[in-house]
Design an enzyme around this catalytic site. Sequence first.
Site, short mmCIF file in Angstrom:
data_model
loop_
_atom_site.label_atom_id
_atom_site.label_comp_id
_atom_site.label_asym_id
_atom_site.label_seq_id
_atom_site.Cartn_x
_atom_site.Cartn_y
_atom_site.Cartn_z
N GLU A 165 30.03 3.28 7.82
CA GLU A 165 29.98 3.78 6.44
C GLU A 165 31.40 3.96 5.93
O GLU A 165 32.20 4.65 6.55
CB GLU A 165 29.25 5.14 6.46
CG GLU A 165 28.74 5.57 5.13
CD GLU A 165 27.37 4.98 4.78
OE1 GLU A 165 26.86 4.11 5.53
OE2 GLU A 165 26.83 5.38 3.74
N ASP A 169 58.01 10.62 -1.93
CA ASP A 169 57.71 9.21 -2.23
C ASP A 169 58.96 8.36 -2.01
O ASP A 169 58.88 7.24 -1.53
CB ASP A 169 57.27 9.05 -3.69
CG ASP A 169 55.84 9.54 -3.88
OD1 ASP A 169 55.23 9.97 -2.88
OD2 ASP A 169 55.37 9.50 -5.02
N GLU A 179 61.56 8.87 0.05
CA GLU A 179 61.81 8.62 1.47
C GLU A 179 60.83 7.59 2.03
O GLU A 179 61.19 6.72 2.82
CB GLU A 179 61.64 9.92 2.27
CG GLU A 179 62.85 10.81 2.26
CD GLU A 179 62.53 12.13 2.96
OE1 GLU A 179 62.89 12.28 4.13
OE2 GLU A 179 61.85 12.98 2.33
N LYS A 200 24.75 11.86 8.55
CA LYS A 200 24.48 10.74 7.64
C LYS A 200 25.53 10.77 6.54
O LYS A 200 25.47 11.57 5.61
CB LYS A 200 23.07 10.86 7.05
CG LYS A 200 22.68 9.65 6.22
CD LYS A 200 21.19 9.72 5.88
CE LYS A 200 20.70 8.42 5.26
NZ LYS A 200 21.31 8.12 3.98
N CYS A 248 25.30 5.59 -33.15
CA CYS A 248 26.31 5.50 -34.20
C CYS A 248 26.29 4.06 -34.69
O CYS A 248 26.50 3.14 -33.92
CB CYS A 248 27.70 5.84 -33.65
SG CYS A 248 29.01 5.31 -34.75
N LYS A 276 18.49 8.78 16.25
CA LYS A 276 18.25 7.44 16.80
C LYS A 276 17.82 7.58 18.26
O LYS A 276 18.46 8.33 19.01
CB LYS A 276 19.54 6.60 16.76
CG LYS A 276 20.07 6.37 15.35
CD LYS A 276 21.43 5.69 15.34
CE LYS A 276 21.96 5.62 13.92
NZ LYS A 276 23.38 5.25 13.83
N ARG A 310 26.34 -4.26 2.25
CA ARG A 310 24.93 -4.40 2.56
C ARG A 310 24.23 -5.35 1.59
O ARG A 310 23.35 -6.10 1.98
CB ARG A 310 24.28 -3.02 2.52
CG ARG A 310 22.79 -3.06 2.67
CD ARG A 310 22.29 -1.74 3.23
NE ARG A 310 21.08 -1.32 2.57
CZ ARG A 310 20.52 -0.14 2.75
NH1 ARG A 310 21.09 0.75 3.53
NH2 ARG A 310 19.41 0.17 2.16
N CYS A 332 33.82 8.84 -34.71
CA CYS A 332 34.25 8.16 -35.94
C CYS A 332 33.66 8.77 -37.20
O CYS A 332 33.98 8.34 -38.30
CB CYS A 332 33.92 6.67 -35.87
SG CYS A 332 32.18 6.33 -36.10
N ASP A 354 59.30 5.22 0.42
CA ASP A 354 59.64 3.88 -0.06
C ASP A 354 60.84 3.30 0.66
O ASP A 354 60.90 2.11 0.96
CB ASP A 354 59.91 3.91 -1.57
CG ASP A 354 58.62 4.12 -2.34
OD1 ASP A 354 57.54 3.90 -1.75
OD2 ASP A 354 58.70 4.54 -3.51
N CYS A 401 28.78 10.94 -35.91
CA CYS A 401 29.39 10.48 -34.66
C CYS A 401 30.66 11.27 -34.36
O CYS A 401 31.53 11.39 -35.22
CB CYS A 401 29.72 8.99 -34.79
SG CYS A 401 30.66 8.37 -33.38
N LEU A 456 16.84 3.17 6.40
CA LEU A 456 16.25 4.06 7.40
C LEU A 456 15.09 4.79 6.76
O LEU A 456 15.15 5.14 5.58
CB LEU A 456 17.28 5.12 7.82
CG LEU A 456 18.46 4.63 8.64
CD1 LEU A 456 19.48 5.76 8.78
CD2 LEU A 456 18.00 4.17 10.01
P1 AMP Z 1 18.93 4.96 3.17
O1 AMP Z 1 19.87 4.20 2.27
O2 AMP Z 1 18.59 6.32 2.67
O3 AMP Z 1 17.75 4.14 3.56
O4 AMP Z 1 19.73 5.25 4.50
C1 AMP Z 1 20.28 4.22 5.25
C2 AMP Z 1 21.75 4.22 5.10
O5 AMP Z 1 22.33 5.40 5.62
C3 AMP Z 1 22.40 3.14 5.88
O6 AMP Z 1 22.38 1.91 5.21
C4 AMP Z 1 23.80 3.65 6.02
O7 AMP Z 1 24.57 3.21 4.92
C5 AMP Z 1 23.68 5.15 5.87
N1 AMP Z 1 24.17 5.93 7.02
C6 AMP Z 1 25.03 6.96 6.91
N2 AMP Z 1 25.31 7.50 8.10
C7 AMP Z 1 24.62 6.79 9.02
C8 AMP Z 1 24.51 6.85 10.43
N3 AMP Z 1 25.16 7.78 11.15
N4 AMP Z 1 23.71 5.96 11.04
C9 AMP Z 1 23.05 5.03 10.32
N5 AMP Z 1 23.11 4.91 8.98
C10 AMP Z 1 23.89 5.78 8.32
ZN ZN Z 2 31.00 6.27 -34.04
#
Ligand code: AMP
Ligand code: ZN
Length: 670
Positions: free
Chosen positions: A173, A34, A36, A115, A424, A288, A136, A409, A38, A406, A84
């Site tokens: 993500e 740490d 070095e 995913k 409690c 996809k 999102r 306490c 810094d 509890c 999705l």
């Molecule tokens: P869900 O929330 O189960 O409907 O899944 C959709 C979410 O999966 C998206 O909003 C992304 O946040 C996430 N996700 C993770 N990996 C991927 C990926 N390779 N492509 C698209 N979505 C992804």
């Molecule tokens: Zn308590």
Amino acid sequence: MSLSDIKQRMDALVKELNQHNYNYYVLAQPSISDFEFDQKLKELADLETQYPDLQDSDSPTQKVGGDITKEFQTVKHRWPMLSLGNTYSEQDLRDFDERIRKAIGNDFQYVCELKFDGLSMSLTYENGKLARAVTRGDGTRGDDVTSNIKTINRIPKNLRSTGFPESFEIRGEVFMHRAAFDRLNNDRIEKGEVPYANPRNFAAGTVKLQDSGEVAKRPLDCFLYFLYTDKPLFKTHWESLQAVADWGFHVCEHNKLCASIDDAIAFIHYWGENRFNLSYDIDGIVLKVNNYAQQHELGFTAKSPRWAISYKYKAEEVETVLQNVSYQVGRTGAVTPVANLKPVLLAGTTVKRATLHNANEIERLGLHVGDSVFVEKGGEIIPKVISVNTLKRTPNAEKVIYPTVCPECGSNLLRKEGEAVHYCPNDEGCPPQIVGKIQHFISRKAMNIDGLGDETIEALYRKGLVEHISDLYTLYEKADELNQMERFGQKSISNMLDGIERSKQMPFEKVLFGLGIRYVGETVARKVAAYFKNIDSLINASYDELISVDEIGGRIAESLIDYFEEPRHLEQIEKLRLAGLQFVAEERELALASDKLSGKTFVISGVFEDLSRDELANIIESNGGKILSSISGKLNYLVAGDNMGPSKLEKATKLNIPIISDKDLLNMLA
Ligand code: AMP
Ligand code: ZN
């Protein structure tokens, strides 16, 4: 040294320090002390002060924020962030494949991607610079978290390559590597802070921190997986992924182009086995359709694209030993039992604790100390004990008995008729309740006090500086003690005191909600404030008077009466009143609240220009209207904004329900 030598030295330092950051945060394997680190950082910072023109925007000195932003701005997504379609079954995948074939024929490919289990993020670049990062949110609007996202090393702030369009959006993500998660979570446990359940929650919690300096200390990473441009640049998703990787984005190297659903399923099987060898969590695989023209042809449902689907891996289950049960006390005094387990690897993480919900659940499981139990962990949930392997129970095993007092306490626990949870009752003397109440008071939906966070409240309590909400308002008298607190600089102290001072202007309804009276949520607080107009009439209200207020039932009325019968509570209120807090409803609150919509029901759908959906709901409710969640024959009005789901529109039209705009709604009140 010539200018070009200096520039060279600075570049080398930037590169080296960024690498060390990566080793430290992502790999959790620091390769330099740490000290070095810094020193090098200081050398770079000094050069940057001397030669500001040579400063690199990727410099690690730029990544430690320090701005406190309590509220994130809400931003409307240019393209909605949909979810999705997902499934746990291979048959569903084959059906999905079949539907696609019917729609576009047999000539197509899938891009298969991991995913990632984090939180999705939309990044907008203008002229190669990261202009905005937005969560999102509800899919149409998210929080602007740009300053926090800028602290992430793996997200380029400036693109160095060429070929990218002037303006584009890229989605991915944000996540935390498991090694970093374990290290930081252990730190938290040692400091007595609440640990996070999994890396995803840690990452999500981090992105929403108010202090980007703190965010910078917590390593995050980001995989990018969607590109949006005004004019089409590429023909396929695969090409666009290759391109964005060239532009400098982190794209997962395991993505695969698959020619058939069989290939895709083989990919799923492979990662089902091997996913625990990754340094991060995934909860499934995303398929996809590769070609953009074909994606376009397939289109979207209201919620998700028809050209993509996610396959989720099933929750895993393991057997381990229950070492003992501990009991956690929350803000309202609710006592939650937690199973402490012999650490066991489950779905790639070491599980040591699982929730047991309440006394009934312990009874249902018939738990004994030392039992061999089955533990399950789904994608979303904290591990859970699902059953006991009674065959393995030792003869002298002791039954788990829910405590009568509890653990924090020593007060006798209570359980109300018909409720599963024990409480409690010592709300003014039980440490976790004291801290929890003050944390609730300062929280965003209550008093929304700038410059104060949960961790600060804990620290102030440990130092004996606050024990009641009202103590916040005398903190300014304790400058000496505050100055002695570790990691608490002059600036933070004055921010905190300013925030506390400003909170004296918060309206009565917020103060009332902030008091944390059981069952008095935001809406009830608003109704009660508007009806009784000041705290004294509320304190003196009878049961009958209370239940005559719209939405206040017997349970809430009783809770209010219990609360105000307690002399300690009245004393607190008196102190807060003397400190200058609002205990009388303002004109505005009174004017806003009317009965004009009483008896009318509303569904709000779509996006509105001037008001958020929450704000609209507030307006409707404070004028006596009711919000329903779905459209039925009983509904009076559908308040419709932009981008409303077509199915809702269709249903409302069919049932002849008046569709009004936000302006129409406001006109009804005028
Ligand atoms: P869900 O929330 O189960 O409907 O899944 C959709 C979410 O999966 C998206 O909003 C992304 O946040 C996430 N996700 C993770 N990996 C991927 C990926 N390779 N492509 C698209 N979505 C992804
Ligand atoms: Zn308590």
